[in-house]
Scaffold this motif. Sequence first.
Motif, mmCIF file in Angstrom:
data_model
loop_
_atom_site.group_PDB
_atom_site.id
_atom_site.type_symbol
_atom_site.label_atom_id
_atom_site.label_comp_id
_atom_site.label_asym_id
_atom_site.label_seq_id
_atom_site.Cartn_x
_atom_site.Cartn_y
_atom_site.Cartn_z
ATOM 1 N N PHE A 13 0.842 -1.197 0.000
ATOM 2 C CA PHE A 13 0.000 0.000 0.000
ATOM 3 C C PHE A 13 0.874 1.243 0.000
ATOM 4 N N PHE A 16 2.431 1.814 -3.386
ATOM 5 C CA PHE A 16 1.424 2.318 -4.319
ATOM 6 C C PHE A 16 1.159 3.804 -4.086
ATOM 7 N N GLN A 48 -13.718 -2.062 -2.735
ATOM 8 C CA GLN A 48 -12.863 -1.298 -3.630
ATOM 9 C C GLN A 48 -12.540 0.058 -3.019
ATOM 10 N N CYS A 65 -7.596 5.401 -10.444
ATOM 11 C CA CYS A 65 -7.195 4.016 -10.194
ATOM 12 C C CYS A 65 -8.144 3.378 -9.192
ATOM 13 N N LEU A 67 -8.238 0.197 -6.309
ATOM 14 C CA LEU A 67 -7.562 -0.845 -5.533
ATOM 15 C C LEU A 67 -8.613 -1.849 -5.087
ATOM 16 N N THR A 69 -9.556 -4.571 -2.459
ATOM 17 C CA THR A 69 -9.112 -4.737 -1.071
ATOM 18 C C THR A 69 -8.715 -6.151 -0.657
ATOM 19 N N LEU A 72 -4.981 -6.542 -0.100
ATOM 20 C CA LEU A 72 -4.285 -5.614 0.793
ATOM 21 C C LEU A 72 -4.802 -5.623 2.226
#
Length: 197
Positions: A13, A16, A48, A65, A67, A69, A72
């Motif tokens: 994370f 990113f 998300q 963008c 991500l 989840t 992560l």
Amino acid sequence: MKFVATMSKPDRFRDFIKTLEVAYKSSAAQSGRTSRTLCNVELSGAGQIRLSNREKGLSGSEIWCTLYTPGLFQQFSVSSMNNNRIFITVDLTDLLKAFRGDLGGSTFKLKLKKKNQKPCLAIEVRTIVPTPVTLVHDIPVTPISVPEAQDVTEPDVPMPKVQLTLPVIKVMTGVIDRLKSMSDTCTIYGDMGKWGA
């Protein structure tokens, strides 16, 4: 509105967010804006996190963008009266401060709360090695109302137009002549992935 999450991969994370911060600064520099790293964040109960640098009334390149989840976070819970979606704005530079140093052996818990009647994203960092320590980073956030959130929706991007350009016929003929000894046929294939050939 309520948001609680426990991270399983804080190092990914952090990497990113660092990349996103550099991209935001580059985008701001290209459009002549101040080098701000404000990020619009949509936390979704569907697992998300959507991020964008879009600011109402400003032009320039936009970065969007999403991500997912499960890779992560161990736990990710969002509840709100807006279809379990929460919209906030946060400064990425402030967010990165919570992820400094060695992240191995640390657990990260994120939640939205109020501190002195102001909304913030609380990041609780618990380390075990060498001695147990708990740090809490309160990062100021700005809630985005539902009507304002409509202005920061992801734009429709048209399907890309793809053209295959082959080399000059003389060069192609030379390559094909050399390949004749291997096979009587030569197949050229182009693919646009999930959009079809």
